[in-house]
Enzyme design. Structure first.
Site, PDB file in Angstrom:
ATOM      1  N   ARG A   1       0.851  -1.195   0.000  1.00  0.00           N
ATOM      2  CA  ARG A   1       0.000   0.000   0.000  1.00  0.00           C
ATOM      3  C   ARG A   1       0.888   1.246   0.000  1.00  0.00           C
ATOM      4  O   ARG A   1       0.621   2.210  -0.715  1.00  0.00           O
ATOM      5  CB  ARG A   1      -0.931  -0.008   1.233  1.00  0.00           C
ATOM      6  CG  ARG A   1      -1.958  -1.140   1.201  1.00  0.00           C
ATOM      7  CD  ARG A   1      -3.063  -0.940   2.215  1.00  0.00           C
ATOM      8  NE  ARG A   1      -2.684  -1.222   3.595  1.00  0.00           N
ATOM      9  CZ  ARG A   1      -2.722  -2.416   4.181  1.00  0.00           C
ATOM     10  NH1 ARG A   1      -3.151  -3.466   3.491  1.00  0.00           N
ATOM     11  NH2 ARG A   1      -2.376  -2.572   5.443  1.00  0.00           N
TER      12      ARG A   1
ATOM     13  N   LYS B   1     -16.524  19.469  -1.303  1.00  0.00           N
ATOM     14  CA  LYS B   1     -16.218  18.375  -2.244  1.00  0.00           C
ATOM     15  C   LYS B   1     -17.524  17.671  -2.612  1.00  0.00           C
ATOM     16  O   LYS B   1     -17.936  16.712  -1.969  1.00  0.00           O
ATOM     17  CB  LYS B   1     -15.234  17.398  -1.577  1.00  0.00           C
ATOM     18  CG  LYS B   1     -14.918  16.167  -2.413  1.00  0.00           C
ATOM     19  CD  LYS B   1     -13.684  15.447  -1.908  1.00  0.00           C
ATOM     20  CE  LYS B   1     -13.499  14.116  -2.624  1.00  0.00           C
ATOM     21  NZ  LYS B   1     -12.183  13.523  -2.428  1.00  0.00           N
TER      22      LYS B   1
ATOM     23  N   LYS C   1     -10.578  15.555   5.776  1.00  0.00           N
ATOM     24  CA  LYS C   1     -11.758  15.195   4.973  1.00  0.00           C
ATOM     25  C   LYS C   1     -12.749  14.367   5.794  1.00  0.00           C
ATOM     26  O   LYS C   1     -12.337  13.543   6.619  1.00  0.00           O
ATOM     27  CB  LYS C   1     -11.329  14.375   3.765  1.00  0.00           C
ATOM     28  CG  LYS C   1     -12.509  13.919   2.893  1.00  0.00           C
ATOM     29  CD  LYS C   1     -12.080  12.951   1.815  1.00  0.00           C
ATOM     30  CE  LYS C   1     -12.764  11.616   2.017  1.00  0.00           C
ATOM     31  NZ  LYS C   1     -12.543  10.670   0.922  1.00  0.00           N
TER      32      LYS C   1
END
Ligand code: 13P
Length: 335
Positions: free
Chosen positions: A44, A217, A134
């Protein structure tokens, strides 16, 4: 100008956008296994570090959204990932919600969790170098949904999150995502998205969030992926602009769209048309996950040692989207 407003504007300056690399371990595992790469912490990191050290980071990527695992990892050169991102001239950010869970009272819908203990987690992320955060709320469209319960409870959570983030001197990305899945028309997407966004701003204002220090967003206005209706890019742009003009207060400095399951090309083309017709003062850019990473991931999976080749694929996508964020993209540039 406030410090948070400066950060938001800098992330989205000159056609720059945001790389959403904050897939949870579960989602990243699906992505990696989809291309036959085992999902280990090393793999990852390997893929993500390749993206974060690409040359397009300097011209195109104003911010990177990280996941908790990544923000604490070290690069192959032994610096912390947020340091690597800052050295590339970009801002490190962090996803702070802990995912969308079944909404009690309306079990076919979701509520995003993560408020408990958030203030302390934010302090830690700030120390680690995060400049922005976020939180994503999700809404599905059917005949009866999104319900008022889902619209209100997700708006409330997004506002409480945003207030805590600004208290900790970071810029909250407010992400209410009305999903593309379903048979609905673009008109229904327009109506539901408008209602969802308006409710978010009612709550943000109630919670005294400084609207100059956030980035919205949202999804673009599209017809459902199982709908028979096909609308043109021009229509997507027209409806998306109309929706945002009617529902977003003018103080908001920037809007960065999610790609939400559009193909890479669609996401670029639609963003370009939105900017060509943009008659607002909002900066309209991208905060893409899949639409920035898909081709690069596919390429990388064939030879995980081919760093330069993978970066070339990623650089191309980032450059195309940065042109689109200025309304300067053309299909001819793709070949
Ligand atoms: P997509 O662009 O793949 O929709 O991802 C953006 C994102 O951050 C979703 O939360």
């Amino acid at each position: 100008m406030s410090e948070l407003n400066n950060i938001a504007l800098k992330i989205l300056e000159k056609g720059k956008g945001i790389l959403a690399a904050d897939e949870s371990t579960g989602t990243m595992t699906t992505r990696l296994e989809g291309v036959n790469v085992p999902s280990t912490p090393q793999n990852r990191l390997l893929f993500r570090e390749i993206l974060f050290s690409s040359s397009s980071m300097r011209e195109c990527i104003g911010g990177v959204i990280l996941y908790d695992e990544t923000i604490k990892q070290e690069s192959s050169k032994k610096n912390k990932i947020p340091e690597l991102i800052s050295e590339m001239g970009s801002a490190p950010g962090i996803k702070v919600d802990i995912g969308a869970k079944v909404l009690a009272g309306s079990p076919d819908e979701k509520i995003t969790e993560g408020l408990d203990g958030l203030r302390d987690r934010l302090k830690e992320y700030f120390q680690l170098g995060a400049k922005f955060t976020k939180w994503r709320g999700v809404y599905n469209i059917t005949k009866n949904y999104p319900s008022q319960l889902s619209i209100q409870s997700n708006a409330h959570a997004l506002a409480r999150y945003s207030a805590l983030v600004q208290e900790c001197n970071m810029v909250p990305i407010v992400e209410p995502e009305v999903l593309m899945e379903g048979e609905h028309s673009a008109k229904e997407c327009f109506e539901k998205t408008s209602e969802v966004i308006k409710k978010c701003f009612d709550e943000l204002i109630l919670h005294k969030v400084d609207l100059k220090g956030i980035i919205l967003k949202p999804n673009m206005i599209l017809s459902g992926n199982k709908s028979k209706e096909k609308i043109s890019g021009e229509e997507v742009a027209k409806l998306t602009l109309k929706c945002l003009k009617n529902s977003v207060p003018t103080e908001v400095p920037g809007i960065a769209f999610l790609s939400g399951g559009q193909s890479e090309l669609e996401a670029t083309e639609n963003l370009n048309l939105i900017n060509k017709h943009n008659d607002t003062n909002f900066v309209m850019s991208y905060s893409y996950g899949r639409a920035l990473q898909q081709s690069a991931l596919k390429f990388w999976s064939k030879n995980t040692q081919n760093i330069v080749g993978t970066q070339k694929v990623f650089n191309h996508r980032a450059r195309m989207n940065t042109l689109a964020a200025q309304g300067r993209w053309s299909k001819d540039f793709e070949s």
